[in-house]
Design a protein around this motif. Sequence first.
Motif, short mmCIF file in Angstrom:
data_model
loop_
_atom_site.label_atom_id
_atom_site.label_comp_id
_atom_site.label_asym_id
_atom_site.label_seq_id
_atom_site.Cartn_x
_atom_site.Cartn_y
_atom_site.Cartn_z
N ASN A 34 38.86 73.32 46.65
CA ASN A 34 38.91 72.28 47.69
C ASN A 34 38.10 71.05 47.35
N SER A 35 37.70 70.90 46.08
CA SER A 35 36.99 69.71 45.63
C SER A 35 38.01 68.73 45.05
N GLU A 36 37.89 67.48 45.43
CA GLU A 36 38.78 66.47 44.86
C GLU A 36 38.31 66.08 43.46
N SER A 37 37.02 65.96 43.30
CA SER A 37 36.44 65.57 42.02
C SER A 37 36.58 66.70 41.00
N LEU A 40 33.16 67.98 40.07
CA LEU A 40 32.59 68.89 41.06
C LEU A 40 33.26 70.27 40.96
N ALA A 41 34.58 70.29 40.85
CA ALA A 41 35.29 71.56 40.72
C ALA A 41 34.80 72.31 39.48
N PRO A 95 36.42 62.03 48.87
CA PRO A 95 35.01 61.88 48.53
C PRO A 95 34.05 62.33 49.63
N ARG A 97 34.59 64.80 51.85
CA ARG A 97 34.53 66.26 51.80
C ARG A 97 33.71 66.72 50.60
N ASP A 98 33.93 66.07 49.46
CA ASP A 98 33.15 66.45 48.27
C ASP A 98 31.65 66.30 48.53
N ILE A 102 29.00 69.32 48.43
CA ILE A 102 27.79 69.27 47.60
C ILE A 102 26.56 69.55 48.46
N GLY A 156 29.32 60.30 42.88
CA GLY A 156 30.40 60.32 43.86
C GLY A 156 30.16 59.38 45.00
#
Length: 164
Positions: A34-37, A40-41, A95, A97-98, A102, A156
């Motif tokens: 569920n990470s866009e980045s 991050l994923a 961003p 949600r990311d 985090i 981010g």
Amino acid sequence: MSVKTMEELFVHELSDIYSAEKQMSKALPRLAKNSESEKLAAAFETHLEETLGQIERIDQVVQILGIKLKRMKCVAMEGLVEESKETIEEVEAGPVRDAALIGGAQKAEHYEIAAYGTICALARQLGYNDALPLLEATLKEEKATDEKLTMIAEGGGQKARRAA
């Protein structure tokens, strides 16, 4: 919780963090998904591998010391995992949600850092010198993950400002 000795406290704390690590090992794939980045994923996926290694280290500590963990559930981690589920449901992908993921992951890391710091201190007091390097290695990994998440968050945040 009826703990009367330092040894009992050590076993209690180790049992609690064992439960926390097991819960994290189930939550991290959901966070990565569920990470866009991509960064991050990847960080969540890397930490999943580390977490599985940390669980193995706890198993080694148990074997080295000849102790038995208590069957218990870490309610603190349970709450943090539940918060991450709510974030995924309530915050639109992107961003923001990311950033929220985090923040939630860092709450979990800070909990783990505090727990391992306590466990290491107890191990030193109890003279568990054979187990201590395993516990210290995990503490070091948790701190490194927290730092990595901070670096991703700071990068981010610039992306989120540009998008707004």
